[in-house]
Design a protein around this motif. Sequence first.
Motif, mmCIF file in Angstrom:
data_model
loop_
_atom_site.group_PDB
_atom_site.id
_atom_site.type_symbol
_atom_site.label_atom_id
_atom_site.label_comp_id
_atom_site.label_asym_id
_atom_site.label_seq_id
_atom_site.Cartn_x
_atom_site.Cartn_y
_atom_site.Cartn_z
ATOM 1 N N MET A 1 -9.207 11.652 5.304
ATOM 2 C CA MET A 1 -8.646 11.830 6.475
ATOM 3 C C MET A 1 -8.434 10.358 7.369
ATOM 4 N N ILE A 2 -9.420 9.270 7.230
ATOM 5 C CA ILE A 2 -9.571 8.092 7.875
ATOM 6 C C ILE A 2 -9.628 7.042 6.773
ATOM 7 N N VAL A 3 -8.706 6.098 6.712
ATOM 8 C CA VAL A 3 -8.846 4.985 5.886
ATOM 9 C C VAL A 3 -8.916 3.547 6.775
ATOM 10 N N ILE A 4 -9.995 2.818 6.723
ATOM 11 C CA ILE A 4 -10.120 1.523 7.326
ATOM 12 C C ILE A 4 -10.127 0.553 6.103
ATOM 13 N N GLU A 5 -9.208 -0.406 6.077
ATOM 14 C CA GLU A 5 -9.294 -1.464 5.116
ATOM 15 C C GLU A 5 -9.193 -2.728 5.629
ATOM 16 N N ASN A 6 -10.433 -3.759 5.386
ATOM 17 C CA ASN A 6 -10.288 -4.980 6.103
ATOM 18 C C ASN A 6 -9.607 -5.307 7.281
ATOM 19 N N VAL A 7 -10.273 -4.543 8.264
ATOM 20 C CA VAL A 7 -9.563 -4.691 9.741
ATOM 21 C C VAL A 7 -10.406 -5.653 10.621
ATOM 22 N N SER A 8 -9.379 -6.509 10.953
ATOM 23 C CA SER A 8 -10.118 -7.802 11.814
ATOM 24 C C SER A 8 -9.501 -7.945 13.077
ATOM 25 N N LYS A 9 -10.084 -8.289 14.109
ATOM 26 C CA LYS A 9 -9.505 -8.236 15.468
ATOM 27 C C LYS A 9 -10.150 -9.442 16.286
ATOM 28 N N TRP A 10 -9.425 -10.128 16.974
ATOM 29 C CA TRP A 10 -9.586 -11.381 17.813
ATOM 30 C C TRP A 10 -9.506 -10.990 19.492
ATOM 31 N N TYR A 11 -10.315 -11.522 20.231
ATOM 32 C CA TYR A 11 -9.956 -11.623 21.712
ATOM 33 C C TYR A 11 -9.866 -13.326 21.810
ATOM 34 N N LYS A 13 -10.375 -16.514 20.678
ATOM 35 C CA LYS A 13 -10.931 -17.331 19.536
ATOM 36 C C LYS A 13 -12.268 -16.424 19.261
ATOM 37 N N THR A 14 -12.581 -15.482 19.726
ATOM 38 C CA THR A 14 -13.592 -14.510 19.341
ATOM 39 C C THR A 14 -13.500 -13.348 18.404
ATOM 40 N N ARG A 15 -13.989 -13.495 17.386
ATOM 41 C CA ARG A 15 -13.573 -12.291 16.409
ATOM 42 C C ARG A 15 -14.414 -10.998 16.631
ATOM 43 N N VAL A 16 -13.976 -9.848 16.910
ATOM 44 C CA VAL A 16 -14.661 -8.904 17.509
ATOM 45 C C VAL A 16 -14.997 -7.922 16.324
ATOM 46 N N LEU A 17 -13.922 -7.937 15.309
ATOM 47 C CA LEU A 17 -14.119 -6.998 14.092
ATOM 48 C C LEU A 17 -13.677 -8.002 13.000
ATOM 49 N N ASP A 18 -14.654 -7.859 12.072
ATOM 50 C CA ASP A 18 -14.586 -8.705 10.899
ATOM 51 C C ASP A 18 -14.602 -8.061 9.484
ATOM 52 N N HIS A 19 -13.202 -7.991 9.032
ATOM 53 C CA HIS A 19 -12.993 -7.511 7.897
ATOM 54 C C HIS A 19 -13.762 -6.121 7.441
ATOM 55 N N CYS A 20 -13.495 -5.140 8.334
ATOM 56 C CA CYS A 20 -14.247 -3.837 8.414
ATOM 57 C C CYS A 20 -13.581 -2.818 7.514
ATOM 58 N N SER A 21 -14.120 -2.068 6.682
ATOM 59 C CA SER A 21 -13.700 -1.251 5.707
ATOM 60 C C SER A 21 -14.538 0.040 5.476
ATOM 61 N N THR A 22 -13.860 1.205 5.564
ATOM 62 C CA THR A 22 -14.567 2.263 5.322
ATOM 63 C C THR A 22 -13.610 3.465 4.965
ATOM 64 N N ARG A 23 -14.253 4.694 4.496
ATOM 65 C CA ARG A 23 -13.275 5.617 4.273
ATOM 66 C C ARG A 23 -13.883 6.940 4.868
ATOM 67 N N ILE A 24 -13.309 7.982 5.448
ATOM 68 C CA ILE A 24 -13.899 9.154 6.145
ATOM 69 C C ILE A 24 -13.288 10.149 5.632
ATOM 70 N N ALA A 25 -13.865 11.047 4.728
ATOM 71 C CA ALA A 25 -13.468 12.282 4.336
ATOM 72 C C ALA A 25 -13.139 13.457 5.467
ATOM 73 N N GLN A 26 -12.216 14.262 5.161
ATOM 74 C CA GLN A 26 -12.016 15.579 5.973
ATOM 75 C C GLN A 26 -13.535 16.197 6.079
ATOM 76 N N GLY A 27 -13.773 16.800 7.040
ATOM 77 C CA GLY A 27 -14.965 17.656 7.483
ATOM 78 C C GLY A 27 -16.359 16.615 7.440
ATOM 79 N N GLU A 28 -16.105 15.244 7.214
ATOM 80 C CA GLU A 28 -17.354 14.391 7.297
ATOM 81 C C GLU A 28 -17.561 14.112 8.758
#
Length: 244
Positions: A1-11, A13-28
């Motif tokens: 249902m949801i795939v997150i691959e190597n997600v990073s975000k900065w505000y 010069k501040t990195r607030v998300l650092d290479h986040c990865s996970t997978r969430i199945a339907q019904g989980e």
Amino acid sequence: MIVIENVSKWYGKTRVLDHCSTRIAQGEVVVVCGPSGSGKSTLIKTINGLEPFDEGRIVVNGVSVGAPGTNLPKLRAHVGMVFQSFELFPHLTVIENLALAQVVVLGRSRDEARTRGQGYLARVGLDGFADRLPAQLSGGQQQRVAIARALCMDPVCMLFDEPTSALDPEMVGEVLDVMVELAGEGMTMVCVTHEMGFARKVADRVIFMDQGAILDDCAGEAFFGDPDGRPERARQFLARVLPH
């Protein structure tokens, strides 16, 4: 249902998300926890595009969230979101709050929208509250209205961003009870929460974050039942929150 691959975000010069990865199945049911400022709320808001991200890829029900041309309002219409604050229109009655987006976004008739709204009000234990204004409700009741409003949109999944943090302690249980019921019915859910008792009860998986990174991603039973097997930072967190 949801795939997150190597997600990073900065505000800046501040990195607030650092290479986040996970997978969430339907019904989980996935609980995201960690200390304040660890990036939990930012991560959950990237799932439906409320927060843009700088690197990586997120796909929800086959739709790439960050791709050029993605219709984010259409995506958000089917990804339910419940915030810390209730975000109800104060000048509209409860049933009008529930019907508005159904009519404007989904094109339902006013009568159909109100009928569906009444059904979901009953589901969250608020049958008979349709004609009240938000100011006439307790905080817990307002948050249950917010959950009913999201369910009216036929969501493919539900995102909860610390839905009980603004509530008095006596009102927390009534909101968590509704969330437990949703989990039991097979709704795909991602919940940012500090309520570890709730997390222990419903979480198929627990994601632990610190300093913008996912440090642990494991089954709920393993996270709570085998603290010695967790990363050091997660062990420290559990040692502080579980006794209380």
